[in-house]
Write a protein that holds these residues in place. Structure first.
Motif, PDB file in Angstrom:
ATOM      1  N   VAL A   1       0.859  -1.180   0.000  1.00 17.96           N
ATOM      2  CA  VAL A   1       0.000   0.000   0.000  1.00 17.96           C
ATOM      3  C   VAL A   1       0.898   1.233   0.000  1.00 17.96           C
ATOM      4  CG1 VAL A   1      -1.794   1.249   1.255  1.00 17.96           C
ATOM      5  CG2 VAL A   1      -1.796  -1.238   1.249  1.00 17.96           C
ATOM      6  N   GLU A   2       0.465   2.299  -0.647  1.00 24.85           N
ATOM      7  CA  GLU A   2       1.292   3.501  -0.786  1.00 24.85           C
ATOM      8  C   GLU A   2       1.350   4.308   0.512  1.00 24.85           C
ATOM      9  OE1 GLU A   2       3.079   4.653  -3.514  1.00 24.85           O
ATOM     10  OE2 GLU A   2       2.737   2.643  -4.266  1.00 24.85           O
ATOM     11  N   TYR A   3       1.636   3.653   1.609  1.00 21.51           N
ATOM     12  CA  TYR A   3       1.813   4.330   2.890  1.00 21.51           C
ATOM     13  C   TYR A   3       3.025   3.723   3.589  1.00 21.51           C
ATOM     14  CZ  TYR A   3      -2.441   7.113   2.979  1.00 21.51           C
ATOM     15  OH  TYR A   3      -3.397   8.054   2.719  1.00 21.51           O
ATOM     16  N   ILE A   4       3.730   4.552   4.331  1.00 21.80           N
ATOM     17  CA  ILE A   4       4.890   4.058   5.072  1.00 21.80           C
ATOM     18  C   ILE A   4       4.788   4.522   6.523  1.00 21.80           C
ATOM     19  CG2 ILE A   4       6.523   3.859   3.178  1.00 21.80           C
ATOM     20  CD1 ILE A   4       6.703   6.917   5.355  1.00 21.80           C
ATOM     21  N   LYS A   5       5.569   3.880   7.370  1.00 20.03           N
ATOM     22  CA  LYS A   5       5.689   4.343   8.740  1.00 20.03           C
ATOM     23  C   LYS A   5       7.095   4.043   9.218  1.00 20.03           C
ATOM     24  CE  LYS A   5       4.095   0.212  11.216  1.00 20.03           C
ATOM     25  NZ  LYS A   5       3.200  -0.306  12.268  1.00 20.03           N
ATOM     26  N   THR A   6       7.545   4.805  10.198  1.00 21.17           N
ATOM     27  CA  THR A   6       8.839   4.594  10.823  1.00 21.17           C
ATOM     28  C   THR A   6       8.629   3.989  12.200  1.00 21.17           C
ATOM     29  OG1 THR A   6       9.936   6.388   9.638  1.00 21.17           O
ATOM     30  CG2 THR A   6      10.882   5.751  11.745  1.00 21.17           C
ATOM     31  N   GLU A   7       9.363   2.931  12.488  1.00 20.06           N
ATOM     32  CA  GLU A   7       9.313   2.309  13.809  1.00 20.06           C
ATOM     33  C   GLU A   7      10.590   2.655  14.561  1.00 20.06           C
ATOM     34  OE1 GLU A   7       8.683  -1.816  12.944  1.00 20.06           O
ATOM     35  OE2 GLU A   7       6.512  -1.560  12.688  1.00 20.06           O
TER      36      GLU A   7
ATOM     37  N   ASP B   1      15.071   7.264  27.544  1.00 21.46           N
ATOM     38  CA  ASP B   1      15.487   8.430  28.320  1.00 21.46           C
ATOM     39  C   ASP B   1      16.833   8.157  28.979  1.00 21.46           C
ATOM     40  OD1 ASP B   1      15.039   6.859  30.581  1.00 21.46           O
ATOM     41  OD2 ASP B   1      13.132   7.817  31.080  1.00 21.46           O
ATOM     42  N   ARG B   2      17.323   9.115  29.732  1.00 24.98           N
ATOM     43  CA  ARG B   2      18.658   9.010  30.324  1.00 24.98           C
ATOM     44  C   ARG B   2      18.717   7.985  31.453  1.00 24.98           C
ATOM     45  NH1 ARG B   2      21.844  13.231  28.524  1.00 24.98           N
ATOM     46  NH2 ARG B   2      20.714  14.967  27.548  1.00 24.98           N
ATOM     47  N   ASN B   3      17.536   7.556  31.945  1.00 28.36           N
ATOM     48  CA  ASN B   3      17.505   6.576  33.030  1.00 28.36           C
ATOM     49  C   ASN B   3      17.382   5.143  32.533  1.00 28.36           C
ATOM     50  OD1 ASN B   3      17.580   8.618  35.033  1.00 28.36           O
ATOM     51  ND2 ASN B   3      15.370   8.963  34.761  1.00 28.36           N
ATOM     52  N   GLY B   4      17.452   4.975  31.210  1.00 26.25           N
ATOM     53  CA  GLY B   4      17.381   3.632  30.659  1.00 26.25           C
ATOM     54  C   GLY B   4      15.977   3.134  30.388  1.00 26.25           C
ATOM     55  N   ASN B   5      14.948   3.953  30.672  1.00 26.10           N
ATOM     56  CA  ASN B   5      13.575   3.555  30.360  1.00 26.10           C
ATOM     57  C   ASN B   5      13.361   3.653  28.851  1.00 26.10           C
ATOM     58  OD1 ASN B   5      12.626   3.318  33.180  1.00 26.10           O
ATOM     59  ND2 ASN B   5      12.996   5.528  33.207  1.00 26.10           N
ATOM     60  N   GLN B   6      12.581   2.747  28.296  1.00 28.14           N
ATOM     61  CA  GLN B   6      12.330   2.795  26.862  1.00 28.14           C
ATOM     62  C   GLN B   6      10.962   2.221  26.525  1.00 28.14           C
ATOM     63  OE1 GLN B   6      15.654   0.428  25.345  1.00 28.14           O
ATOM     64  NE2 GLN B   6      14.323  -1.362  25.151  1.00 28.14           N
ATOM     65  N   ILE B   7      10.491   2.599  25.333  1.00 27.72           N
ATOM     66  CA  ILE B   7       9.207   2.116  24.846  1.00 27.72           C
ATOM     67  C   ILE B   7       9.252   2.131  23.319  1.00 27.72           C
ATOM     68  CG2 ILE B   7       8.100   4.400  24.822  1.00 27.72           C
ATOM     69  CD1 ILE B   7       5.528   2.988  25.814  1.00 27.72           C
ATOM     70  N   TYR B   8       8.555   1.193  22.703  1.00 23.14           N
ATOM     71  CA  TYR B   8       8.504   1.134  21.244  1.00 23.14           C
ATOM     72  C   TYR B   8       7.465   2.121  20.717  1.00 23.14           C
ATOM     73  CZ  TYR B   8      11.134  -3.194  21.831  1.00 23.14           C
ATOM     74  OH  TYR B   8      12.084  -4.120  22.165  1.00 23.14           O
ATOM     75  N   GLY B   9       7.652   2.538  19.467  1.00 22.69           N
ATOM     76  CA  GLY B   9       6.693   3.469  18.884  1.00 22.69           C
ATOM     77  C   GLY B   9       6.757   3.479  17.378  1.00 22.69           C
ATOM     78  N   ASP B  10       5.838   4.240  16.768  1.00 28.51           N
ATOM     79  CA  ASP B  10       5.846   4.393  15.314  1.00 28.51           C
ATOM     80  C   ASP B  10       5.436   5.811  14.940  1.00 28.51           C
ATOM     81  OD1 ASP B  10       2.930   4.443  15.274  1.00 28.51           O
ATOM     82  OD2 ASP B  10       2.995   2.266  15.426  1.00 28.51           O
TER      83      ASP B  10
END
Length: 768
Positions: A517-523, A528-537
């Motif tokens: 499909v003619e759509y894209i996304k970036t994952e 943060d500086r404390n090592g916390n993280q989360i996935y996103g798009d």
């Protein structure tokens, strides 16, 4: 990426009982949205505590409508439903088809008509009336009553024509009203009610439902099926039409989603299965059901099969119709992207610095996607937009606007140039003779500048500031208590400061059959500086657009059911500039040798001439850009023993992308006319009073084939005369990434920061 203005909601004091009841973040949202009293909170959270408004709150018009329908029932008359071809109109037609079908035999005494989007316009037409009347006569029926849904309020010529034919019309609608009551048996439109009335924001399907509610209440012994069975259709139309989910709109959406979750309706259940949605949240409608229903009219025009899809009990028929909606939605995505690219190419030929509204027409464009593309243009360029296709000398299209600019009012008064128009302040449809295109464009553009005076930069309203560690299932469940989200109760936008992107990659979007499909996304991963993280798009963007420096980001927390986790959806980011990336001292520790009790008055946006006495204050007419500026400004007021009055333009009005558009427009104009401009005038147009940033702009213009010369003004050694000539035709259109835009956005970032530091101590004054 251009710098979007961020408006961060002020933190308010939260009652302890509310925080304990819903959690601190949900409580903050409720308080910010004015829902504080215990009874307000209870009715907002619990639909059983809300007292819905009677359908007869519409007054005499509802009573007249019910009396006319009752007469038709008793005398064996035939009734036609006249619907509309978007999701709100389709669900409204389905509500009346099933609801009235309890009183009138479907296909015999009850028929429906919906215009073909590709051949006809929104609203009742004389041509359509003739066709509908002919169909009834062919079936041996005499049409004597039409009930509209989601349309009809301003179709005065067609309504007069129906009256002349002896056909009564009951209009149920929610669009803008005509100046005078139309010639109808009844008109049920919440726009006649006060703005704060709980029914005021009803969409077309909700108004149709209230009509059925009144009919069921008047003739309760006749219906064999509960009225509440229609509420899933109501929820779909309400969410799809983006009305404010307040008052009865919120109540009906909540009740409707409860019914939707049960999946009793065959077509709805199969639609949810097709798009892999549960059906318990508004997002399942806005990103699942609604686009598929809308796609049918956008691609094929005729939506009668959509009503069949929503009302049939035949699984074989339903499966075939589901496949058609999926195919239409896939084609819609590709067509929308194609037209958007073509529109962008035309926009590159415009002088956006002097263009208040974007009005474009092209016979190659499909009318079915013009509303969607116009919405994209509004989001990208910050201009109200009208896009039209052309056939047989008639331009027909869709209009979209942005918050604060009433598009309907801009078009009103141009009736002499229009064949038809109607809609909302933010959206509408219209048609006109192509020969009137230039005159119409000039007329509404002139009206825009006289009413609004300036272009608006893109902005995001941020609800809460959180840390990555807060982005959890618990926070998601806090927010879920406040659903349904939508207009009037927007999904929470969250600010996370000082974080970085990593593990960045592009994902190609494909259909369930593996087709691209003619759509894209970036994952990405956000850390943060404390090592916390989360996935996103980040939808619609490539990986290279993300910065490799620390950022402040605006995101939404989403439930990634496919991967069984909670992710974030990126909405915007501001990359931190080098001077401000380190830990910044507070205003109190940065001001040297100053009285920290200094009175600071916010007079920004005020005309000094209007103020009675400003001589007793030290005037600050330039926003500080460094701690040295802050120190100098406050020290000057301290030495004069005066209050400090802030009168400079608000720094959030600076937007690099718009400033670049304006600068290019000025360059085009000066090179074409041979005229010149003073530096002070250019500063006023751009909103940028910084010599280094302006110089970067001039250097960037040279890269696009312009020669810039600055000459001193003999009478004013602080000003310059700017002359710009075109020396090569290499300007290839607007770009969102160049050194001037970046410099202007960094300037805006700096000014907004130091502006906030000053305003922390400001005493707002209205009297001067």
């Amino acid at each position: 990426m251009s710098l979007t203005n961020w408006h961060i909601a002020e933190t308010v004091e939260i009652p302890t009982w509310l925080s304990e009841k819903v959690g601190k973040f949900a409580a903050q949202l409720l308080c910010q949205r004015g829902i504080i009293a215990p009874e307000q909170v209870e009715s907002f959270l619990d639909i059983t505590a809300y007292q819905p408004t009677s359908a007869f709150a519409f007054g005499a018009e509802m009573e007249q409508a019910i009396a006319r329908i009752q007469k038709a029932y008793e005398q064996g008359e035939a009734i036609a439903i006249w619907g509309d071809f978007d999701a709100d109109g389709i669900t409204a037609t389905s509500v009346l088809w099933e609801g009235l079908g309890q009183f009138f035999a479907q296909g015999d005494r009850l028929v429906f008509y919906i215009p073909d989007r590709l051949k006809e316009s929104h609203g009742i037409s004389i041509r359509g009336l003739d066709e509908l009347r002919s169909q009834c006569q062919s079936a041996g029926k005499s049409l004597s009553l039409i009930i509209t849904c989601d349309t009809g309020s301003t179709c005065l010529d067609a309504l007069t024509y129906a009256q002349d034919l002896g056909i009564d019309v009951i209009v149920t609608d929610h669009h803008t009203l005509p100046d005078q009551r139309p010639p109808v048996a009844a008109i049920i439109n919440p726009r006649y009610l006060p703005n704060q009335h709980p029914l005021f924001n009803l969409s077309g399907v909700a108004v149709a439902y209230k009509l059925m509610e009144a009919l069921y209440e008047t003739l309760p012994e006749i219906p064999q099926k509960p009225l509440e069975d229609l509420l899933d259709l109501v929820a779909i139309g309400l969410v799809a039409d983006l009305v404010k989910l307040t008052g009865d709109c919120r109540y009906l959406a909540q009740k409707g989603i409860e019914v939707l979750r049960q999946k009793q309706r065959l077509g709805v259940r199969m639609l949810l299965e097709q798009c892999k949605r549960v059906g318990d949240r508004p997002i399942d409608i806005s990103f699942g059901i609604a686009p598929r229903i809308n796609a049918v009219s956008r691609i094929w025009g005729d939506v009668r099969k959509c009503v069949e899809l929503l009302t049939t009990r035949d699984e074989r028929v339903c499966k075939a119709l589901i496949e058609q909606t999926e195919l239409a939605n896939t084609q819609r995505k590709a067509l929308q992207k194609k037209v958007f690219k073509q529109v962008q190419a035309k926009i590159e030929q415009l002088d956006l610095s002097t263009t208040g509204l974007i009005v474009l027409a092209d016979p190659q464009w499909s009318v079915g996607v013009l509303g969607l593309v116009a919405g994209q243009v509004v989001a990208e360029y910050g201009r109200p937009t009208i896009l039209c296709t052309v056939e047989d000398g008639i331009a027909k299209g869709s209009a979209r606007s942005l918050e604060g600019i009433n598009l309907y009012d801009l078009l009103k008064g141009q009736e002499h140039l229009l064949l038809s128009f109607g809609g909302h302040p933010l959206a509408g449809g219209l048609s006109f003779a192509l020969e009137n295109l230039q005159l119409l464009t000039e007329s509404i553009d002139q009206k825009f500048w006289s009413q609004y005076g300036q272009l608006q930069s893109k902005a995001i309203n941020i609800d809460l500031e959180v840390n990555i560690a807060d982005l959890s299932k618990e926070l998601f469940n806090e927010f879920k208590q406040l659903e349904p989200f939508g207009m009037g109760n927007p999904y929470p936008k969250l600010l996370v400061r000082d974080c970085q992107f990593s593990e960045i990659s592009n994902a190609n979007i494909r259909t369930q059959k593996g087709q691209k499909v003619e759509y894209i996304k970036t994952e990405f991963t956000l850390s943060d500086r404390n090592g916390n993280q989360i996935y996103g798009d980040w939808w619609g963007h490539y990986s290279y657009e993300l910065p490799d420096t620390s950022c402040d980001v605006v995101i939404e927390l989403v439930d990634n059911a496919f991967r069984r986790r909670y992710d974030v959806r990126l909405l915007d980011f501001h990359a931190q500039s080098a001077p401000l990336s380190a830990e910044l001292p507070s205003l109190a520790t940065s001001i040297k040798n100053s009285d920290l009790n200094l009175k600071i008055i916010d007079w920004r946006g005020r005309d000094l001439v209007e103020l009675n006495d400003h001589s007793s204050a030290t005037i600050c007419d330039r926003c500080p850009q460094s701690w040295q500026d802050v120190n100098t400004i406050i020290e000057r007021a301290h030495q004069a023993n005066q209050a400090l009055a802030l009168v400079y333009p608000r720094p959030e009005q600076i937007n690099g992308a718009i400033a670049w558009q304006t600068l290019v427009g000025v360059a085009k104009y000066l090179s074409r006319t041979g005229k010149e401009i003073r530096r002070s005038q250019l500063i006023a147009k751009l909103g940028i009073d910084d010599q280094d940033v302006l110089q970067i702009g001039f250097e960037e213009l040279q890269q696009y084939g312009y020669a810039v010369n600055a000459i001193a003004v003999p009478s004013d050694d602080r000003d310059l005369i700017i002359r710009i000539n075109s020396i090569a035709s290499i300007y290839d259109g607007f770009t969102t990434a160049n050194p001037f835009i970046q410099a202007a956005n960094e300037l805006a970032f700096q000014q907004q920061f130091f502006d906030r530091q000053l305003l922390k101590n400001a005493l707002h004054s209205s009297a001067g």
